[in-house]
Motif scaffolding. Structure first.
Motif, short mmCIF file in Angstrom:
data_model
loop_
_atom_site.label_atom_id
_atom_site.label_comp_id
_atom_site.label_asym_id
_atom_site.label_seq_id
_atom_site.Cartn_x
_atom_site.Cartn_y
_atom_site.Cartn_z
N ALA A 34 -4.72 25.77 15.16
CA ALA A 34 -3.76 26.58 15.01
C ALA A 34 -3.30 26.75 13.59
N ALA A 35 -3.52 25.84 12.86
CA ALA A 35 -3.28 25.77 11.50
C ALA A 35 -4.19 26.66 10.83
N TRP A 36 -5.53 26.37 11.15
CA TRP A 36 -6.63 27.35 10.71
C TRP A 36 -6.13 28.77 11.05
N ASN A 276 2.24 23.47 -4.07
CA ASN A 276 2.05 23.56 -2.54
C ASN A 276 3.16 22.82 -1.79
N VAL A 277 3.41 22.97 -0.66
CA VAL A 277 4.41 22.20 0.36
C VAL A 277 3.44 22.14 1.43
N THR A 278 3.31 20.71 1.85
CA THR A 278 2.68 20.48 2.91
C THR A 278 3.33 19.71 4.03
N ALA A 279 3.28 20.19 5.30
CA ALA A 279 4.11 19.88 6.29
C ALA A 279 3.19 19.42 7.39
N GLY A 280 3.79 18.67 8.11
CA GLY A 280 3.06 17.93 9.38
C GLY A 280 3.30 18.66 10.50
N ALA A 281 2.54 18.47 11.51
CA ALA A 281 2.93 19.08 12.75
C ALA A 281 2.29 18.30 13.85
N THR A 282 2.70 18.36 15.22
CA THR A 282 2.04 17.76 16.22
C THR A 282 1.84 18.71 17.45
N SER A 283 1.87 20.08 17.16
CA SER A 283 1.78 20.92 18.21
C SER A 283 1.51 22.22 17.42
N GLU A 285 2.74 25.11 18.51
CA GLU A 285 4.06 25.61 18.19
C GLU A 285 4.63 25.52 16.91
N GLN A 286 4.62 24.18 16.52
CA GLN A 286 5.12 23.68 15.25
C GLN A 286 4.38 24.32 13.98
N ASN A 290 6.04 26.94 11.03
CA ASN A 290 5.88 26.30 9.66
C ASN A 290 5.22 27.64 8.84
N ALA A 291 4.36 28.19 9.63
CA ALA A 291 3.70 29.25 8.77
C ALA A 291 4.56 30.57 8.94
N ALA A 292 5.29 30.94 9.93
CA ALA A 292 6.05 31.96 9.75
C ALA A 292 7.50 31.61 9.07
N ARG A 293 8.12 30.46 8.82
CA ARG A 293 9.21 30.23 7.99
C ARG A 293 8.64 30.46 6.57
N MET A 294 7.63 30.00 6.12
CA MET A 294 7.07 30.29 4.85
C MET A 294 7.05 31.52 4.42
N GLU A 295 6.89 32.72 5.39
CA GLU A 295 6.52 33.92 4.72
C GLU A 295 7.98 34.45 5.15
N GLU A 296 8.99 34.12 5.66
CA GLU A 296 9.96 34.94 5.99
C GLU A 296 10.74 35.24 4.44
#
Length: 312
Positions: A34-36, A276-283, A285-286, A290-296
């Motif tokens: 999903a990150a990719w 860069n801001v690096t954020a962890g995720a475990t799903s 959906e997370q 994160n990707a959507a929030r970075m572009e808002e």
């Protein structure tokens, strides 16, 4: 600063190393994918994360991607040795302790650490190596042994860039003064909640050392629009004054039509030292959130209002 293009948002691999709770392999691999798919091309991991599990899971996805299309970093300073005692990992990762961590900041140890990481990842070369957690083990040994070893490996082309991954801004500043670092990965010390004046950031600009900012949600305190009573801060229960400040930040964000996690994620990038801001995720959906929030879009006026709350 490093010529590597990290993008605004990176993927942190601690969660897929089963930090605090076990995640099925399928969900972990779907999270990386999903990150990719979200366009993230910088991935960070470490042997420490799940005793190598994070590296194995990242590699299972990334080894099938074009190698020149992504940047990967891992960390050195801990080797994984066989552990006959077994049991469960005592350091917060829900994995069997078939290996144990052994601190080693020597050149030989760092070379072996990178080779072992590449084996777990299934990759041929590493882009970035960070000296990990020298501030909690032996900062002097990290500076005297670890950093010269990393500089040597960079000069040999074993890695393209080097840095330190620390929780202490003061310790990171000592490392920046002691070596020519490309990057500093700074955890939890420059966030919307505290908005401190960090001398490290100004010195990094002077030394042309980029800052990868992590821990922007302050252990989850800023990860939701409504701050719950049981929110954590610095990996513990958030005290009442901290809860109150976080709720004031959330209310200020709502006044401008922005959610608190969006502001928390974007805030560090306002400083020119932060690359860069690096954020962890475990799903998945997370990752998508994160990707959507970075572009808002965030109104410029909001930042001034949030700075006022941060100063109170």
């Amino acid at each position: 600063m490093t010529p590597l293009n990290l993008g605004k948002l990176g993927f942190g691999g601690a969660g897929i190393g089963n930090l605090y709770r076990a995640i099925p392999d399928g969900e972990a691999l779907a999270t990386v994918l999903a990150a990719w798919d979200a366009g993230i091309r910088y991935f960070d991991t470490a042997p420490h994360y799940g005793l190598g599990l994070s590296e194995q899971r990242l590699g299972a996805v990334l080894r099938d991607k074009p190698r020149d299309d992504f940047v990967i970093s891992t960390k050195v300073g801990r080797l994984l040795e066989p552990n006959a005692a077994g049991g469960q990992d005592p350091e917060g990762f829900d994995v069997p302790a078939t290996t144990r961590r052994v601190w080693d900041f020597s050149e030989a140890g760092i070379r072996r650490s990178i080779e072992d990481s590449l084996d777990r990842l299934g990759l041929t070369h590493m882009d970035i190596a960070y000296l990990h957690d020298a501030d909690v083990h032996d900062l002097r040994a990290g500076i005297d042994q670890g950093l010269p070893a990393l500089e040597k490996l960079r000069s040999e082309g074993v890695v393209k860039a080097i840095g330190v991954g620390l929780n202490s801004a003061e310790a990171a500043l000592e490392c920046v003064e002691a070596a020519h670092l490309d990057l500093v990965m700074l955890a939890g010390r420059f966030t919307l909640l505290e908005q401190p004046k960090v001398p490290l950031l100004e010195r990094c600009m002077e030394r042309r050392t980029g800052v990868v900012n992590v821990g922007v949600y302050n252990s989850g305190l800023l990860a939701r629009s409504d701050v719950p009573d049981d929110a954590h801060y610095n990996y513990d229960q958030a005290p009442p004054p901290v809860l109150e400040r976080a709720r004031r930040l959330a209310a200020t964000c709502r006044d401008f039509g922005v959610e608190l996690p969006t502001a928390a994620l974007q805030f560090p990038l306002r400083h020119p030292a932060v690359v860069n801001v690096t954020a962890g995720a475990t799903s998945p959906e997370q990752v998508a959130a994160n990707a959507a929030r970075m572009e808002e879009p965030v109104p410029e006026e909001l930042w001034g209002a949030l700075e006022a709350v941060g100063r109170d």
